[in-house]
Design a protein around this motif. Structure first.
Motif, PDB file in Angstrom:
ATOM      1  N   HIS A 178       3.450   1.319  -9.671  1.00 24.46           N
ATOM      2  CA  HIS A 178       4.560   2.262  -9.569  1.00 24.46           C
ATOM      3  C   HIS A 178       5.733   1.823 -10.439  1.00 24.46           C
ATOM      4  O   HIS A 178       6.322   2.625 -11.181  1.00 24.46           O
ATOM      5  N   THR A 194      -1.650  11.249  -5.622  1.00 20.35           N
ATOM      6  CA  THR A 194      -2.769  10.849  -6.477  1.00 20.35           C
ATOM      7  C   THR A 194      -2.426  10.845  -7.960  1.00 20.35           C
ATOM      8  O   THR A 194      -3.077  10.171  -8.753  1.00 20.35           O
ATOM      9  N   ASP A 217       0.815  -1.218   0.000  1.00 18.36           N
ATOM     10  CA  ASP A 217       0.000   0.000   0.000  1.00 18.36           C
ATOM     11  C   ASP A 217       0.851   1.272   0.000  1.00 18.36           C
ATOM     12  O   ASP A 217       0.502   2.282   0.631  1.00 18.36           O
ATOM     13  N   SER A 235       2.220   4.754  -1.293  1.00 17.94           N
ATOM     14  CA  SER A 235       1.584   5.841  -2.031  1.00 17.94           C
ATOM     15  C   SER A 235       2.540   7.016  -2.151  1.00 17.94           C
ATOM     16  O   SER A 235       3.227   7.376  -1.188  1.00 17.94           O
ATOM     17  N   TYR A 236       2.596   7.599  -3.345  1.00 18.55           N
ATOM     18  CA  TYR A 236       3.401   8.787  -3.582  1.00 18.55           C
ATOM     19  C   TYR A 236       2.524   9.991  -3.919  1.00 18.55           C
ATOM     20  O   TYR A 236       3.045  11.068  -4.196  1.00 18.55           O
TER      21      TYR A 236
END
Length: 288
Positions: free
Chosen positions: A185, A141, A136, A138-139
Motif C-alpha cells: 500500500h 482488490t 492484513d 485491505s482497501y
C-alpha cells in the motif's frame, strides 16, 4: 522537518531523547543541519511500548517546546499528538503546527489548532485508532483502491480544517505511509504522490526509516537511510514539499538537489557559467 522524539522507545534508537538536555542537543543539531521545522512527539506511534497518559505526554513535550521557543524564536515548531488536551497545554509555547498523525481520532484537535492559530497536518490511517500496527489491511482488490481512499480522506480532512478557519496554506496533507497500510500500500501511494499534490495543499511525506523501506530492502531501522533517501527523491520530484526526517543533513541536501533539478531552486554558485534564477513557477513534471 526534523524529528525529536521525547521517548525512550522510539522505533529508531537514534532518535530517543527522553532526557530533556539530550532533546535540546538534538534540536540544535537539527537546526544546524538545515531543518526549517522541528516536530516533537511524546508517544511512540506503534503499539509496542507502555501506555502514555495525557499528563505524561504533556510533561514530555511542553518543557521541550518552551526551551525550543526560547532558543529559536523564529523556528517553526510542530507538535506530534492526537490529543487536543496536549495541544492546549502546549499553547503557551506558541506551537505553529499540530501534526495529527492519527487522522482526527480526537475531533477536537483540529478545532484546537484553529483556536491556537496553528496549522494542521491532515493524515490518513485507514480508520485505525492510535498506536495500532497495520496487519492484513485491505482497501479492495484493485491496487489503486488505497490511493483512492487516501485522496478522499485527505480531501475531507483538509475541508474540515478549512471550515474551522485554518488558512489553506497552513493545512498540510500527509499520505502517512505505514500507518494503516502494508508495504505494498505504502509504495503504491508513494508512486501516486502527484495525485496527492493535485489536491492543492502542501504535501508532507513522512518516510524516514519506516517499515516499508525496511521490508523492501530487508533492513533494520538503523540501516534504512539510503532507502529513505530514494523514496524522498521520488516524493520530491512528484511535488511533495515537506519531509519529516530523522536525518536532517542528508535529507536537506537531497531535497535541495531535487528542487534544483526540477527548476524550483537555482544552483548556489556557478564555476562553469552564469547561474540562471529558478523559474517563479515549477516546470510541469512529465509523468510517463
Amino acid at each position: 522537518m526534523g524529528v525529536v522524539n521525547r521517548t525512550n522507545d522510539s522505533f529508531f534508537a537514534g532518535n530517543r531523547h527522553a532526557d530533556l538536555e539530550a532533546a535540546m542537543r538534538a534540536l540544535r543539531l537539527a537546526v544546524e543541519e538545515g531543518a526549517d521545522i522541528v516536530d516533537v512527539g511524546g508517544v511512540r506511534a506503534g503499539q509496542e511500548g507502555a501506555p502514555v497518559s495525557v499528563a505524561e505526554e504533556i510533561d514530555r513535550v511542553v518543557p521541550f517546546l518552551e526551551g525550543a521557543r526560547a532558543a529559536y524564536p523564529d523556528l517553526v515548531l510542530s507538535l506530534d499528538t492526537w490529543r487536543a488536551e496536549v495541544a492546549r497545554a502546549a499553547a503557551p509555547a506558541g506551537i505553529d503546527l499540530v501534526n495529527d498523525t492519527w487522522a482526527g481520532h480526537d475531533p477536537e484537535l483540529v478545532r484546537t489548532a484553529a483556536e491556537l492559530g496553528a496549522g494542521v497536518v491532515v493524515s490518513h490511517t485507514g480508520g485505525l485508532p492510535p498506536r495500532t500496527d497495520p496487519v492484513d489491511m485491505s482497501y479492495g482488490t484493485d491496487p489503486l483502491d488505497v490511493v483512492r481512499d487516501v485522496i478522499v480522506t485527505l480531501r475531507r480532512g483538509a475541508e474540515t480544517a478549512s471550515a474551522t478557519g485554518i488558512p489553506r496554506e497552513r493545512i498540510l496533507v500527509d499520505p502517512t505511509l505505514d500507518f494503516g497500510k502494508t508495504t505494498a500500500h505504502s509504495i503504491e501511494v508513494l508512486r501516486h504522490t502527484a495525485d496527492v499534490v493535485a489536491l492543492g495543499y502542501p504535501v508532507l511525506q513522512a518516510l524516514s526509516r519506516k517499515d516499508f523501506v525496511g521490508e523492501s530492502l530487508d533492513l533494520p531501522a538503523d540501516e534504512r537511510l539510503e532507502g529513505t533517501l530514494a523514496a524522498t527523491a521520488v516524493a520530491g520530484w512528484l511535488g511533495a514539499t515537506v519531509f519529516r526526517t530523522h536525518d536532517v543533513r542528508a535529507t536537506r541536501r537531497l531535497v535541495d538537489m531535487v528542487a534544483t533539478i526540477r527548476g524550483d531552486r537555482a544552483p548556489r554558485r556557478a564555476v562553469r557559467g552564469v547561474v540562471k534564477p529558478a523559474d517563479e513557477a515549477p516546470r510541469p513534471v512529465s509523468r510517463c
